[in-house]
Design an enzyme around this catalytic site. Structure first.
Site, PDB file in Angstrom:
ATOM      1  N   MET A 145       0.316  -0.889   0.090  1.00  0.00           N
ATOM      2  CA  MET A 145      -0.355  -0.032   0.186  1.00  0.00           C
ATOM      3  C   MET A 145       0.768   1.327  -0.109  1.00  0.00           C
ATOM      4  O   MET A 145       1.635   1.237   0.606  1.00  0.00           O
ATOM      5  CB  MET A 145      -0.873  -0.159   0.835  1.00  0.00           C
ATOM      6  CG  MET A 145      -1.799  -1.914   1.536  1.00  0.00           C
ATOM      7  SD  MET A 145      -3.044  -0.948   2.662  1.00  0.00           S
ATOM      8  CE  MET A 145      -3.560  -2.858   3.339  1.00  0.00           C
TER       9      MET A 145
ATOM     10  N   MET B 289      -1.519  -2.090  -4.219  1.00  0.00           N
ATOM     11  CA  MET B 289      -2.180  -1.657  -3.437  1.00  0.00           C
ATOM     12  C   MET B 289      -1.907  -0.182  -4.192  1.00  0.00           C
ATOM     13  O   MET B 289      -1.298   0.679  -3.172  1.00  0.00           O
ATOM     14  CB  MET B 289      -3.120  -1.538  -2.395  1.00  0.00           C
ATOM     15  CG  MET B 289      -3.964  -2.294  -2.617  1.00  0.00           C
ATOM     16  SD  MET B 289      -4.712  -2.872  -1.157  1.00  0.00           S
ATOM     17  CE  MET B 289      -3.059  -3.867  -0.370  1.00  0.00           C
TER      18      MET B 289
ATOM     19  N   GLY C 101      -6.938  -1.426   1.950  1.00  0.00           N
ATOM     20  CA  GLY C 101      -6.329  -0.096   3.076  1.00  0.00           C
ATOM     21  C   GLY C 101      -6.221  -0.504   4.224  1.00  0.00           C
ATOM     22  O   GLY C 101      -5.326  -0.637   4.719  1.00  0.00           O
ATOM     23  N   PHE C 102      -6.680  -1.552   4.660  1.00  0.00           N
ATOM     24  CA  PHE C 102      -6.360  -2.069   6.047  1.00  0.00           C
ATOM     25  C   PHE C 102      -7.195  -3.272   6.335  1.00  0.00           C
ATOM     26  O   PHE C 102      -8.010  -3.506   6.168  1.00  0.00           O
ATOM     27  CB  PHE C 102      -7.342  -0.877   7.309  1.00  0.00           C
ATOM     28  CG  PHE C 102      -7.023   0.400   6.814  1.00  0.00           C
ATOM     29  CD1 PHE C 102      -5.389   1.115   7.757  1.00  0.00           C
ATOM     30  CD2 PHE C 102      -7.936   1.075   6.154  1.00  0.00           C
ATOM     31  CE1 PHE C 102      -5.452   1.938   8.135  1.00  0.00           C
ATOM     32  CE2 PHE C 102      -7.065   2.723   6.146  1.00  0.00           C
ATOM     33  CZ  PHE C 102      -5.727   2.822   6.924  1.00  0.00           C
ATOM     34  N   GLY C 103      -6.166  -4.425   7.304  1.00  0.00           N
ATOM     35  CA  GLY C 103      -6.707  -5.689   7.613  1.00  0.00           C
ATOM     36  C   GLY C 103      -8.091  -5.213   8.837  1.00  0.00           C
ATOM     37  O   GLY C 103      -8.195  -4.739   9.275  1.00  0.00           O
ATOM     38  N   GLY C 104      -8.467  -6.815   9.400  1.00  0.00           N
ATOM     39  CA  GLY C 104      -9.449  -6.916   9.902  1.00  0.00           C
ATOM     40  C   GLY C 104     -11.227  -6.737   9.221  1.00  0.00           C
ATOM     41  O   GLY C 104     -11.722  -6.091  10.795  1.00  0.00           O
TER      42      GLY C 104
ATOM     43  N   ASP D 198     -10.275 -11.891  -1.234  1.00  0.00           N
ATOM     44  CA  ASP D 198      -9.141 -11.897  -0.198  1.00  0.00           C
ATOM     45  C   ASP D 198     -10.281 -10.119   0.983  1.00  0.00           C
ATOM     46  O   ASP D 198     -10.944  -9.492   0.190  1.00  0.00           O
ATOM     47  CB  ASP D 198      -8.088 -10.340  -0.193  1.00  0.00           C
ATOM     48  CG  ASP D 198      -7.373  -9.566   0.581  1.00  0.00           C
ATOM     49  OD1 ASP D 198      -7.541  -9.752   1.916  1.00  0.00           O
ATOM     50  OD2 ASP D 198      -6.597  -8.972  -0.066  1.00  0.00           O
TER      51      ASP D 198
ATOM     52  N   GLY E 241     -11.593 -10.314   5.359  1.00  0.00           N
ATOM     53  CA  GLY E 241     -12.872 -10.871   6.325  1.00  0.00           C
ATOM     54  C   GLY E 241     -13.160 -12.541   5.687  1.00  0.00           C
ATOM     55  O   GLY E 241     -13.710 -13.219   6.294  1.00  0.00           O
TER      56      GLY E 241
ATOM     57  N   GLY F 274      -6.538 -13.504   6.965  1.00  0.00           N
ATOM     58  CA  GLY F 274      -5.429 -12.397   7.506  1.00  0.00           C
ATOM     59  C   GLY F 274      -5.463 -12.549   9.235  1.00  0.00           C
ATOM     60  O   GLY F 274      -4.642 -13.751   9.435  1.00  0.00           O
TER      61      GLY F 274
END
Length: 232
Positions: free
Chosen positions: A39, A70, A144-147, A181, A183, A203
């Site tokens: 990123m 990304m 942009g973000f994990g989780g 990719d 969740g 992840g």
């Protein structure tokens, strides 16, 4: 025919203080691919890791390194990741001025190539470049973000992508992987597989569930994901 499913831990969720050990552990635990999220704080609002980290982990594993760019623009950085040991490089259509040329650049540098589709990006881009891609990656969260939580509408999009790929494979005999990719966890991975995915980026669901009693810390969670996939 039973489908081959591949689990791709996203190292974005790993412990970066011991990244080498984390990578060795997840592969020893039965995962297949190392998913590498790049990123640039421009295309997406976050900044992660670059080619030097890829180069550092390459000697640690024979597993496929799947680099998801990304970034915008993508062309400048593609050769750097190829030299650093990437096996597959995927990018977003929005990150390239000339998608065909970016795909050719990846191939010219000796890697497999793929396109990544955000939740609201149409699959139409595929229609003109199927002969140049080895992987389609669908984002089931906004990048942009994990989780983040899985966006259910991604299941319908997966079915559409699966149909496009199957029609192409029937015509040409050439396989294209369909990766998801965002969740992915033990609760939804079987449903995602039934919708058509064959490669699963996990992840926080994976790196957030280590067990010190496991021989390689992640054996239990990888086995749990595989057990769910067996139901698909």
């Amino acid at each position: 025919m039973s489908k081959q499913f591949r689990i791709a831990p996203s190292i974005l969720s790993a412990d970066f203080a011991k990244l080498g050990q984390e990578i060795t552990d997840v592969i020893a635990s039965g995962a297949d691919i190392i998913h590498f999220d790049v990123m640039d704080n421009h295309y997406v609002p976050n900044l992660t890791i670059g080619p030097l980290v890829c180069q550092a982990i390459r000697p640690l594993t024979d597993a496929i390194i799947d680099v998801h760019l990304m970034v915008k623009p993508v062309d400048r950085i593609i050769p750097d990741f190829a030299k650093a040991g990437a096996n597959i490089i995927t990018f977003h259509p929005e990150g390239s001025e000339h998608i065909d040329r970016s795909l050719a650049l990846i191939k010219d540098n000796g890697c497999k190539a793929g396109l990544v589709f955000n939740p609201a990006t149409p699959l139409d881009y595929l229609d003109h470049v199927m002969d140049k891609i080895d992987m389609v990656l669908l984002m089931s969260v906004n990048p942009g973000f994990g989780g983040q939580k899985f966006i259910p509408q991604a299941l319908e999009k997966l079915k559409l992508a699966r149909a496009k790929i199957d029609a192409y494979t029937a015509k040409t005999g050439r396989e294209i992987w369909l990766e998801i990719d965002g969740g992915v966890n033990t609760q939804n991975i079987a449903e995602i597989a039934r919708a058509g995915a064959d490669t699963f980026v996990a992840g926080s669901a994976l790196f957030g569930a280590p067990k010190d009693t496991d021989p390689h810390r992640y054996d239990t969670i990888v086995a749990a994901l595989r057990a769910e996939l067996a139901k698909a």
